[in-house]
Design an enzyme around this catalytic site. Sequence first.
Site, PDB file in Angstrom:
ATOM      1  N   VAL A 111       0.844  -1.201   0.000  1.00 39.32           N
ATOM      2  CA  VAL A 111       0.000   0.000   0.000  1.00 39.32           C
ATOM      3  C   VAL A 111       0.872   1.241   0.000  1.00 39.32           C
ATOM      4  CG1 VAL A 111      -1.772   1.272   1.277  1.00 39.32           C
ATOM      5  CG2 VAL A 111      -1.770  -1.233   1.298  1.00 39.32           C
ATOM      6  N   CYS A 112       0.567   2.169  -0.903  1.00 42.24           N
ATOM      7  CA  CYS A 112       1.273   3.441  -0.961  1.00 42.24           C
ATOM      8  C   CYS A 112       0.404   4.496  -0.282  1.00 42.24           C
ATOM      9  CB  CYS A 112       1.545   3.821  -2.410  1.00 42.24           C
ATOM     10  SG  CYS A 112       2.499   5.334  -2.568  1.00 42.24           S
ATOM     11  N   LEU A 113       0.715   4.737   0.994  1.00 44.84           N
ATOM     12  CA  LEU A 113      -0.004   5.735   1.779  1.00 44.84           C
ATOM     13  C   LEU A 113       1.046   6.467   2.594  1.00 44.84           C
ATOM     14  CD1 LEU A 113      -2.847   6.786   2.576  1.00 44.84           C
ATOM     15  CD2 LEU A 113      -2.856   5.066   4.383  1.00 44.84           C
TER      16      LEU A 113
END
Length: 184
Positions: A111-113
């Site tokens: 996840v790219c957060l």
Amino acid sequence: MINLFRVKAKQRENAENLNGKTNVKKQTAGELRLHKDISELNLPKSCTISFPSGKDDLMNFEVTIRPDEGYYLGGTFVFTFQVPSVYPYEPPKVKCKTKVYHPNIDLEGNVCLNILREDWKPVLNVNTVIYGLYHLFTQPNYEDPLNHDAAAVLRDNPKMFESNVRRAIAGGYVGQTFFPRCVS
């Protein structure tokens, strides 16, 4: 001068010996903080939390998100959370168990957060992360992608992106990649 810590430790040891207990598990600071965070959760109605290993293992849990608006409306997406013992000084490790066509989630579930990486601060909590994940489904971001193909389609052709998302969550191919059905 009496060392109070030594006296207290001796009293605790004597009490444990009398009760037949020898190994009492002490909670880490991270576990205590996580327990507080979980007790104060204020999730959107489309998000739920579960503990597959039971309530004794608070450091590992799952969050299910069912977006009620946007491209991913009707889909069900499950995330695993592994919380490090040094939490909140390090963010939880979050992975998406559901294979999803998304610019900010790759096919391996990474996840790219930003708040899970460089923008993490100890004042943030599990509730903040869950809202961040929910926001990824209501407002996918093509400017900071993990899935570059999905990001390019979202940027250049939003109608095609929407069609690809619908096909993926219904259970089908997008290009050469098959996505299992995740529509409720």
